[in-house]
Design a protein around this motif. Structure first.
Motif, PDB file in Angstrom:
ATOM      1  N   ARG A   1       7.112   3.005   3.406  1.00  0.00           N
ATOM      2  CA  ARG A   1       6.679   2.106   4.284  1.00  0.00           C
ATOM      3  C   ARG A   1       5.031   2.655   4.594  1.00  0.00           C
ATOM      4  O   ARG A   1       4.154   1.736   4.611  1.00  0.00           O
TER       5      ARG A   1
ATOM      6  N   ARG B   1       2.246  -0.948  17.250  1.00  0.00           N
ATOM      7  CA  ARG B   1       3.482  -1.226  17.631  1.00  0.00           C
ATOM      8  C   ARG B   1       4.320  -0.993  16.521  1.00  0.00           C
ATOM      9  O   ARG B   1       4.156  -1.701  15.432  1.00  0.00           O
TER      10      ARG B   1
ATOM     11  N   PRO C   1      10.148  -5.043   4.424  1.00  0.00           N
ATOM     12  CA  PRO C   1      10.033  -6.369   4.614  1.00  0.00           C
ATOM     13  C   PRO C   1       9.159  -6.996   3.595  1.00  0.00           C
ATOM     14  O   PRO C   1       8.108  -6.277   2.975  1.00  0.00           O
TER      15      PRO C   1
ATOM     16  N   PRO D   1       4.182  -6.445   5.810  1.00  0.00           N
ATOM     17  CA  PRO D   1       4.142  -5.464   6.783  1.00  0.00           C
ATOM     18  C   PRO D   1       4.223  -6.243   8.315  1.00  0.00           C
ATOM     19  O   PRO D   1       3.375  -7.371   8.559  1.00  0.00           O
ATOM     20  N   PHE D   2       4.778  -5.621   9.466  1.00  0.00           N
ATOM     21  CA  PHE D   2       4.796  -6.172  10.756  1.00  0.00           C
ATOM     22  C   PHE D   2       3.108  -6.415  11.287  1.00  0.00           C
ATOM     23  O   PHE D   2       3.164  -7.284  11.818  1.00  0.00           O
TER      24      PHE D   2
ATOM     25  N   ARG E   1       2.135  -9.761  10.155  1.00  0.00           N
ATOM     26  CA  ARG E   1       2.808 -10.943  10.413  1.00  0.00           C
ATOM     27  C   ARG E   1       2.136 -11.024  12.041  1.00  0.00           C
ATOM     28  O   ARG E   1       2.000 -12.233  12.494  1.00  0.00           O
ATOM     29  N   ARG E   2       1.734  -9.919  12.947  1.00  0.00           N
ATOM     30  CA  ARG E   2       1.331 -10.031  14.051  1.00  0.00           C
ATOM     31  C   ARG E   2      -0.273 -10.546  14.112  1.00  0.00           C
ATOM     32  O   ARG E   2      -0.440 -11.208  15.057  1.00  0.00           O
TER      33      ARG E   2
ATOM     34  N   ASP F   1      12.407  -3.932  14.318  1.00  0.00           N
ATOM     35  CA  ASP F   1      13.565  -4.636  13.564  1.00  0.00           C
ATOM     36  C   ASP F   1      13.727  -4.323  12.225  1.00  0.00           C
ATOM     37  O   ASP F   1      14.837  -4.048  11.654  1.00  0.00           O
ATOM     38  N   ALA F   2      12.633  -4.023  11.263  1.00  0.00           N
ATOM     39  CA  ALA F   2      12.933  -3.352  10.172  1.00  0.00           C
ATOM     40  C   ALA F   2      13.626  -2.143  10.153  1.00  0.00           C
ATOM     41  O   ALA F   2      14.365  -1.646   9.442  1.00  0.00           O
TER      42      ALA F   2
ATOM     43  N   ASP G   1       7.446  -1.344  13.793  1.00  0.00           N
ATOM     44  CA  ASP G   1       8.345  -2.656  13.362  1.00  0.00           C
ATOM     45  C   ASP G   1       9.839  -2.160  13.587  1.00  0.00           C
ATOM     46  O   ASP G   1      10.585  -1.814  12.930  1.00  0.00           O
TER      47      ASP G   1
END
Length: 352
Positions: free
Chosen positions: A110, A282, A179, A182-183, A186-187, A286-287, A284
């Protein structure tokens, strides 16, 4: 900054400012006085380049390729457990040793994936704009030349992250569970989509400033860990040394950007920054849930781990501590004087 602080929420390492890496034995900044180029006017902040000795000291120019040694590094961790928050939970500690090791390997994946994609998808777009003179902020020639150096740095960070990830997969046989995007990306895209078209370039600039100046609360201690594979600690050390220069650069660039904004743009910026910080910091979850379920943990166990490791208090404390220096930069410019900006800080747990 390295762009990974959100995944180290609640870690035990001391807070760390990459700018300290720029200081010599006497405590003075590793920066040189002006360089040849455009003259600074009296009302512009003086630019003291943090890229002195870049040709001799940057990782792309001086560091060796970091290689995993199957013999010399056998038995060493690929990431220190105390910097992987979920490993402190009893249910994760109780996993079989091979699965516990995979938790560490996935955390390394990650970090490497986050780093590579932050650098080549986001940061280098802005750095290239500064070098090219197309971001709408007037900078002296020395800053434009330093932007070219930073572009090289960031491209190399993406390369050595991808290189080490391949080596880890070959050495361990563990495939990354990541994913597609990366989170943080997306944000960021969600934020940009919600903004008027005219405000999106400013938001991207602000996000890069935020990402490059946030204080890492986790990675400073990694290069000192003797139980961690030297290829990993060497990679992180190389990254941290370069990012110290980038932190100093963007702290100065923020002053020039702010001076170029009108009152309405400053108002937009002050209200955006807390949300951009939160998007970067923040984790991720969910991942993380999907990963934990892959170790055979039940849905209830997964929810228990996430709820007990990432409490609202832990998330807020981490965000405040990690963003303290960056918030000070913006606060000193008056970015948070607007009551709405104050409300945004409160909404994201960023008020001291």
């Amino acid at each position: 900054m390295c762009g990974t602080v959100g995944m180290f929420v609640g870690c035990s390492a001391l807070s760390y400012c990459p700018r300290r890496l720029l200081r010599g034995p006497d405590g003075t900044a590793d920066a040189e006085e002006g360089q040849d180029g455009e003259e600074e006017t009296a009302d512009e902040p003086e630019y003291r380049s943090p890229f002195r000795n870049w040709y001799e000291r940057s990782s792309v120019r001086s560091a060796p390729r970091r290689m995993l040694d199957d013999d010399g590094e056998r038995g060493l961790r690929l990431f220190p457990p105390d910097l992987v928050p979920v490993t402190r939970h009893p249910l994760v500690r109780a996993l079989p040793e091979e699965l516990f090791q995979e938790v560490l390997v996935q955390h390394l994946y990650r970090y490497l994936d986050f780093t590579a994609k932050l650098e080549y998808l986001v940061v280098n777009r802005t750095v290239l704009g500064i070098a090219h003179g197309s971001v709408g902020v007037v900078v002296p020639e020395a800053m434009r030349l330093d932007a070219y150096k930073m572009y090289c740095d960031e491209a190399y960070h993406a390369l050595f992250s991808a290189d080490l990830a391949v080596q880890v997969r070959q050495a361990t046989g563990i495939r990354p569970r990541l994913p597609d995007r990366p989170f943080f990306l997306r944000r960021l895209e969600e934020i940009l989509d919600e903004l008027p078209t005219a405000d999106r370039p400013l938001a991207e600039l602000l996000f890069v400033i935020v990402s490059e100046t946030l204080i890492s609360a986790s990675l400073a201690d990694v290069p000192q860990r003797h139980e961690v594979a030297p290829a990993v600690t060497g990679t992180i050390r190389d990254h941290a040394m370069d990012e110290g220069r980038h932190h100093a650069y963007f702290a100065h660039f923020l002053q020039r950007l702010w001076a170029s904004l009108g009152p309405a743009e400053r108002c937009v910026a002050g209200r955006l920054v807390p949300r951009l910080m939160d998007a970067f910091l923040r984790p991720d979850l969910d991942a993380l849930r999907a990963e934990l379920a892959g170790y055979g943990l039940s849905k209830d166990d997964v929810e228990q781990i996430v709820a007990e490791v990432y409490t609202p208090e832990v998330l807020a404390d981490h965000s405040r501590a990690t963003s303290q220096q960056t918030r000070r930069y913006f606060r000193d410019l008056g970015a948070f004087d607007d009551p709405v900006a104050q409300s945004e800080l409160a909404a994201y747990g960023l008020l001291d």
